[in-house]
Design a protein around this motif. Structure first.
Motif, short mmCIF file in Angstrom:
data_model
loop_
_atom_site.label_atom_id
_atom_site.label_comp_id
_atom_site.label_asym_id
_atom_site.label_seq_id
_atom_site.Cartn_x
_atom_site.Cartn_y
_atom_site.Cartn_z
N PRO A 237 16.13 19.00 5.71
CA PRO A 237 17.42 18.70 5.12
C PRO A 237 18.18 17.38 5.85
N VAL A 238 18.08 17.30 7.03
CA VAL A 238 18.54 16.12 8.00
C VAL A 238 17.77 14.72 7.28
N LEU A 239 18.66 13.87 6.84
CA LEU A 239 18.11 12.71 6.07
C LEU A 239 17.48 11.86 7.02
N ASP A 240 17.84 11.84 8.50
CA ASP A 240 17.07 11.00 9.40
C ASP A 240 15.94 11.41 9.75
N ASN A 241 15.34 12.60 9.23
CA ASN A 241 13.99 13.24 9.51
C ASN A 241 13.08 12.68 8.58
N ALA A 242 13.67 12.44 7.34
CA ALA A 242 12.64 12.08 5.97
C ALA A 242 11.86 10.85 6.58
N GLY A 243 11.98 9.81 7.15
CA GLY A 243 11.27 8.70 7.53
C GLY A 243 10.31 8.96 8.35
N PRO A 244 10.48 9.92 9.51
CA PRO A 244 9.35 10.17 10.33
C PRO A 244 8.26 11.26 9.82
N LEU A 245 8.94 12.02 8.94
CA LEU A 245 7.99 12.93 7.95
C LEU A 245 7.15 12.23 7.12
N VAL A 246 7.55 11.17 6.36
CA VAL A 246 6.58 10.38 5.53
C VAL A 246 5.62 9.50 6.40
N SER A 247 6.25 9.10 7.59
CA SER A 247 5.25 8.08 8.29
C SER A 247 4.39 8.89 8.98
N ASN A 248 4.53 10.24 9.49
CA ASN A 248 3.46 10.59 10.18
C ASN A 248 2.45 11.73 9.23
N GLY A 249 2.71 11.23 7.88
CA GLY A 249 1.76 11.97 6.87
C GLY A 249 2.10 13.53 6.40
N GLY A 250 3.50 13.58 6.56
CA GLY A 250 3.98 14.96 6.38
C GLY A 250 4.01 15.49 4.86
N VAL A 251 4.20 14.37 3.96
CA VAL A 251 3.96 14.65 2.67
C VAL A 251 2.80 15.01 2.03
N GLN A 252 1.75 14.25 2.54
CA GLN A 252 0.24 14.45 2.08
C GLN A 252 0.05 15.85 2.78
N THR A 253 0.38 16.09 3.73
CA THR A 253 0.03 17.28 4.37
C THR A 253 0.65 18.63 3.41
N LEU A 254 1.73 18.50 3.16
CA LEU A 254 2.42 19.43 2.33
C LEU A 254 1.97 19.57 0.91
N LEU A 255 1.70 18.52 0.43
CA LEU A 255 1.05 18.41 -0.98
C LEU A 255 -0.35 19.27 -0.90
N ARG A 256 -1.18 19.28 0.14
CA ARG A 256 -2.24 19.75 0.20
C ARG A 256 -1.93 21.23 0.42
N LEU A 257 -1.11 21.68 1.37
CA LEU A 257 -0.96 23.27 1.58
C LEU A 257 -0.14 23.88 0.51
N MET A 258 0.67 23.12 -0.48
CA MET A 258 1.24 23.78 -1.52
C MET A 258 0.00 24.65 -2.39
N SER A 259 -1.14 24.17 -2.34
CA SER A 259 -1.97 24.57 -3.31
C SER A 259 -2.76 25.88 -2.82
N GLU A 260 -2.26 26.29 -1.62
CA GLU A 260 -2.76 27.51 -0.88
C GLU A 260 -1.55 28.54 -1.07
N LYS A 261 -1.82 29.61 -1.85
CA LYS A 261 -0.79 30.47 -2.42
C LYS A 261 0.01 31.43 -1.16
N ASP A 262 -0.82 31.38 -0.02
CA ASP A 262 -0.18 32.07 1.12
C ASP A 262 0.81 31.06 1.67
N LEU A 263 0.77 29.86 1.60
CA LEU A 263 1.56 28.66 2.03
C LEU A 263 2.56 27.81 1.09
N SER A 264 2.37 28.26 -0.17
CA SER A 264 2.72 27.42 -1.03
C SER A 264 4.33 27.30 -1.15
#
Length: 442
Positions: A237-264
């Motif tokens: 929720p903190v806007l300043d953390n969006a940049g580090p999350l994207v640059s560290n590959g957080g979006v791709q990791t989340l998109l991969r984990l969302m297909s697992e029903k236990d973690l989706s």
């Protein structure tokens, strides 16, 4: 001669300085402990009092209030002495003594909040943070477990840990840690991430590499991944953390984990926070998993919360973006939205209907600021058709959508009919076989 005399003087002065530091340290400990246990004491009876002589061996179990108070004071004295020894070993003991002291601090800190605050005043957090960066697994784990107990229920202790540099002392190689160590570090970071909701600056760029690496590891268990996802959910929720999350590959990791029903559910909740930021939305649009994976999640009838999150993210991506709506249409989103609008949860139905409206003929329904989630100012080329050519393209697209929808519906009806015919034929065959196998009564 002067040089030979200066050496013993410097040695004696260093010994004197060490003794002085220890004296000041234990004086400070004693002052804090006495301050915390200072309570008004009741007047006790003198030894020669007749009342004391009446206490016999038979009624010793029902002691007087004065006796109970003396026992309580004796217990407090023992705890005070034990705490003094523990803090002394942690500050000045060997590594084995420090490890034992950390285990004792973990036990004492789990009893009540007053003890946790008292230990912070005694300066144990700084020493434990330094121990957490050691290479010896036993010393490191003892320190991390003690820090977890000290972080429960007190923002002061959490801020002291962050200020002591715990975020910069995380292990760089997650694969070298066992499952217990990974989970303990993840649990500690989850506790510290709650400071983001209190507007305390937590440097996410220091802890995100550890979290992302832990979630990407195939050897990490589900429980630890859930804890890491909860930490990202606190930071997103903190806007300043969006940049580090994207640059560290957080979006791709989340998109991969969302297909697992236990973690989706947790992964989608974090993606929903990132989707409303420019960098987060751009990273999702560029991913090969979007929109097919999100459309697949819309079909999870047993996960209504995941359907709601997925529909929301699709709304954000489709809002005022012709290219994204075209990709969704080609991926077959319209039949899925029709099904969700009829069978989904109330919130999922509402979002599915809104998405279906956006796929209608845009000559009659135009995208406006009121039509969906606000993601900032968008260029005219990304919005509703502003020219005759765009209108014609929209008309052709809707015709194709209708044809594709009808084709898929016919295929679905045909497939169901074939299944019904096959099931009826199999039931009839089984009935004939069972009838022939039975002996008739006549």
């Amino acid at each position: 001669m002067s040089s030979s005399r200066s050496q013993p003087m410097s040695s004696s002065s260093s010994v004197w300085l060490l003794q002085y530091v220890k004296l000041q340290f234990f004086t400070r400990i004693r002052g804090i402990l006495m301050k915390n246990r200072a309570t008004p004491r009741k007047r006790t009876l003198p030894p020669s009092s007749p009342e004391k002589s009446r206490i016999t061996h038979q009624d010793s179990d029902q002691a007087s209030p004065e006796t109970a108070e003396r026992k309580s004071e004796g217990g407090n004295e023992e705890e005070t002495v034990m705490l003094q020894r523990t803090v002394k070993k942690l500050h000045f003991g060997s590594w084995d003594e420090k490890e034992a002291a950390a285990g004792e601090i973990e036990r004492l800190a789990g009893e009540d909040g007053k003890t946790r605050r008292l230990m912070a005043e005694l300066g144990v957090i700084q020493v434990l943070v330094s121990m957490a960066a050691t290479e010896v697994a036993g010393h490191r784990r003892a320190a991390v477990r003690a820090l977890i107990q000290l972080a429960h229920g007190t923002y002061t202790n959490k801020t002291l840990m962050v200020n002591a540099g715990i975020c910069s002392k995380l292990p760089e190689n997650v694969e070298a840690l066992d499952q217990s160590s990974r989970h303990e570090f993840a649990e500690l970071l989850h506790l510290l991430s709650s400071l983001a909701n209190a507007h305390f600056p937590v440097d996410s760029s220091e802890i995100l590499p550890f979290l992302i690496q832990t979630m990407n590891s195939d050897s990490t268990d589900i429980k630890t991944k859930e804890t890491c996802l909860a930490t990202l959910n606190n930071l997103s929720p903190v806007l300043d953390n969006a940049g580090p999350l994207v640059s560290n590959g957080g979006v791709q990791t989340l998109l991969r984990l969302m297909s697992e029903k236990d973690l989706s559910e947790k992964a989608l909740a974090t993606l929903g926070q990132l989707a409303v930021t420019q960098m987060g939305k751009k990273a999702m649009e560029d991913s090969l998993l979007v929109p097919e994976s999100l459309i697949e999640i819309l079909t999870w009838e047993d996960k209504p919360k995941c359907q709601e999150y997925s529909a929301y993210i699709l709304m954000v991506l489709a809002h005022q973006s012709w290219s994204q709506r075209e990709k969704m249409a080609k991926a077959g989103i319209v039949p899925v939205l029709v099904e969700v609008s009829l069978l989904g949860s109330p919130l999922a139905q509402k979002r599915a209907v809104k998405l279906l409206q956006w796929f209608k003929d845009e000559r009659h329904v135009r995208m406006g600021p009121h039509s969906g989630p606000q993601t900032g100012r968008v260029s005219p080329g990304m919005g509703s058709p502003m020219s005759q050519r765009s209108a014609q393209e929209g008309k052709m697209m809707m015709k194709n959508l209708v044809k594709e929808s009808l084709r898929k519906n016919m295929e679905m009806i045909t497939r169901r009919a074939n299944v019904d015919m096959e099931s009826q034929a199999s039931r009839l065959k089984s009935l004939i076989i069972s009838t022939r196998s039975k002996s008739l009564p006549y």
